[in-house]
Design a protein around this motif. Structure first.
Motif, PDB file in Angstrom:
ATOM      1  N   SER A  56       0.846  -1.194   0.000  1.00  0.00           N
ATOM      2  CA  SER A  56       0.000   0.000   0.000  1.00  0.00           C
ATOM      3  C   SER A  56       0.880   1.242   0.000  1.00  0.00           C
ATOM      4  N   GLN A 159      -6.011   9.313   1.583  1.00  0.00           N
ATOM      5  CA  GLN A 159      -6.490   7.997   1.146  1.00  0.00           C
ATOM      6  C   GLN A 159      -5.322   7.013   0.995  1.00  0.00           C
ATOM      7  N   ILE A 161      -3.864   3.839  -0.719  1.00  0.00           N
ATOM      8  CA  ILE A 161      -4.115   3.097  -1.965  1.00  0.00           C
ATOM      9  C   ILE A 161      -3.494   1.712  -1.851  1.00  0.00           C
ATOM     10  N   GLN A 164      -7.316  -3.175  -2.541  1.00  0.00           N
ATOM     11  CA  GLN A 164      -8.761  -3.068  -2.328  1.00  0.00           C
ATOM     12  C   GLN A 164      -9.295  -1.687  -2.745  1.00  0.00           C
ATOM     13  N   THR A 165      -8.521  -0.632  -2.429  1.00  0.00           N
ATOM     14  CA  THR A 165      -9.044   0.721  -2.653  1.00  0.00           C
ATOM     15  C   THR A 165      -8.839   1.214  -4.089  1.00  0.00           C
ATOM     16  N   LYS A 168     -11.605   0.878  -6.619  1.00  0.00           N
ATOM     17  CA  LYS A 168     -12.830   1.605  -6.261  1.00  0.00           C
ATOM     18  C   LYS A 168     -12.745   3.085  -6.593  1.00  0.00           C
TER      19      LYS A 168
END
Lengths: 188, 209
Positions: A56, A159, A161, A164-165, A168
């Motif tokens: 991430s 946010q 990243i 999963q994100t 979206k």
């Protein structure tokens, strides 16, 4: 190793040229690649997120990486450079608030054109930095992806990243495309 | 895609390195970039990957703000190769106009040639073999009287597709504000009628008409 098609192609070529010739022995393709060796090439990411690795990153983590690895060609903050430190042609901006102007390709940007954010991860990992692609860790690629998305005001500043994100993230031009030949598209 | 092949040979010998040795994908009718050289592996996906190239570069923005995607097929097209810019005429007399036509959707059935800027047209002869999705050479005898004139060609394929005039293409697809740089990616799929102007010296230039 001839398929029926290549045999018929050979016959057709012989006929076409009006003289006979003979192919050398079958192609020497050495040996099949192992799954382990192929895995290094198997890095494509799909809009669904399929293929995204673990790891991430955030924009704050991406900022110093961008400054060190990317800004020489893409400019400060990704806003484009007229020349590069090496003298090589400058790369396009990756951060822009340019509005698209009709069919002018030079006004197409990540923010106003790309349908999916997953493309960023795929391309950065696959091809960047230009001089040494595949040298970044997956965490660094996630961080750079977050940085570019934040700078383009496409996600919130904090946010995270990850696999999963990222799928979206809603890109503004997601529905801006139509197939040229709808009759050739597979049923959905 | 029932005609897709993985090509190992061309004209009876292994592919040349510049053509993708040891093997390349060959997709008849599709734009060149899809015919992958140096083919390493084929992976089938449940959905398009939307790589950078298929997300931006190989799409075609339209005037209304939408954009064409999955624009793989090269549509019916023709152009005159002789005479052409750099291949001029020396003196008035009898010449053979010749050029190439192709369609990614089928076989070329007809090429019309005009030597007066589109006022009158004659049907060109097609050189055999005329094969689907392959370059087709066309020829037309022509007497140049030494005056300035305008040459054009227009092609049809067996699917009923017609090469558009430039005006038709611009009406549907828009027009750039200025001539794009030679190496720009704009208008990949421009397939409208191409126009050559011949001046009194027999020199040929590209013009819009």
């Amino acid at each position: 190793m001839f398929t029926p098609r290549s045999v018929s192609l050979a016959a057709a070529l012989t006929f076409a040229f009006g003289s006979s010739f003979v192919f050398a022995a079958g192609p020497d393709l050495v040996k099949p690649i192992s799954q382990a060796d192929a895995a290094a090439w198997d890095i494509d990411i799909e809009p669904s997120g399929a293929g995204l690795p673990s790891g991430s990153g955030t924009s704050d983590q991406g900022a110093p990486i961008f400054a060190e690895q990317c800004s020489a060609c893409h400019g400060d903050g990704g806003r484009g450079a007229t020349t590069t430190t090496s003298g090589a042609p400058a790369a396009p901006p990756v951060v822009s608030d340019v509005k698209r102007n009709g069919i002018d390709d030079t006004t197409l940007t990540i923010a106003n054109y790309w349908p999916y954010a997953t493309t960023l991860f795929d391309y950065i990992r696959r091809a960047m930095p230009w001089t040494s692609p595949r040298s970044l860790t997956d965490d660094q690629v996630y961080a750079l992806t977050a940085y570019i998305l934040v700078q383009n005001k496409l996600i919130e500043a904090k946010q995270v990243i990850n696999a999963q994100t990222l799928p979206k993230v809603e890109m503004p031009n997601r529905n801006g495309f139509i197939p040229r030949f709808p009759e050739r598209m597979p049923p959905r | 895609l029932d005609d897709t092949i993985i090509a190992l040979y061309q004209n009876g010998e292994p592919l040349m390195p510049g053509n993708g040795y040891p093997m390349r994908l060959l997709l008849p009718g599709y734009e060149g970039n899809m015919n992958i050289k140096y083919l390493r592996r084929i992976k089938l996906l449940p959905e398009p990957a939307f790589s950078y190239w298929e997300s931006q570069i190989y799409t075609e923005p339209l005037p209304d703000g939408k954009a064409y995607q999955f624009y793989f097929v090269n549509e019916v097209k023709s152009f005159i190769t002789k005479p052409s810019p750099g291949v001029g005429l020396k003196e008035p007399g009898l010449y053979e106009i010749s050029g190439l036509a192709y369609s990614g959707k089928g076989r070329i059935t007809k090429v019309m040639v005009s030597a007066d800027g589109g006022q009158s047209w004659g049907e060109a002869a097609l050189q055999e073999p005329v094969l689907s999705m392959a370059f087709t050479r066309f020829r037309m005898p022509w007497r140049w009287n030494g005056g300035p004139t305008v040459l054009q060609s227009r092609a049809w394929d067996d699917g009923g597709n017609v090469q558009p005039t430039r005006a038709e293409f611009v009406a549907a697809r828009g027009e750039l504000p200025s001539v794009p740089p030679l190496l720009a990616f704009e208008n990949h799929h421009f397939n409208a009628v191409t126009t050559w102007a011949v001046d009194q010296k027999g020199q040929v230039t590209h013009v819009y008409a």
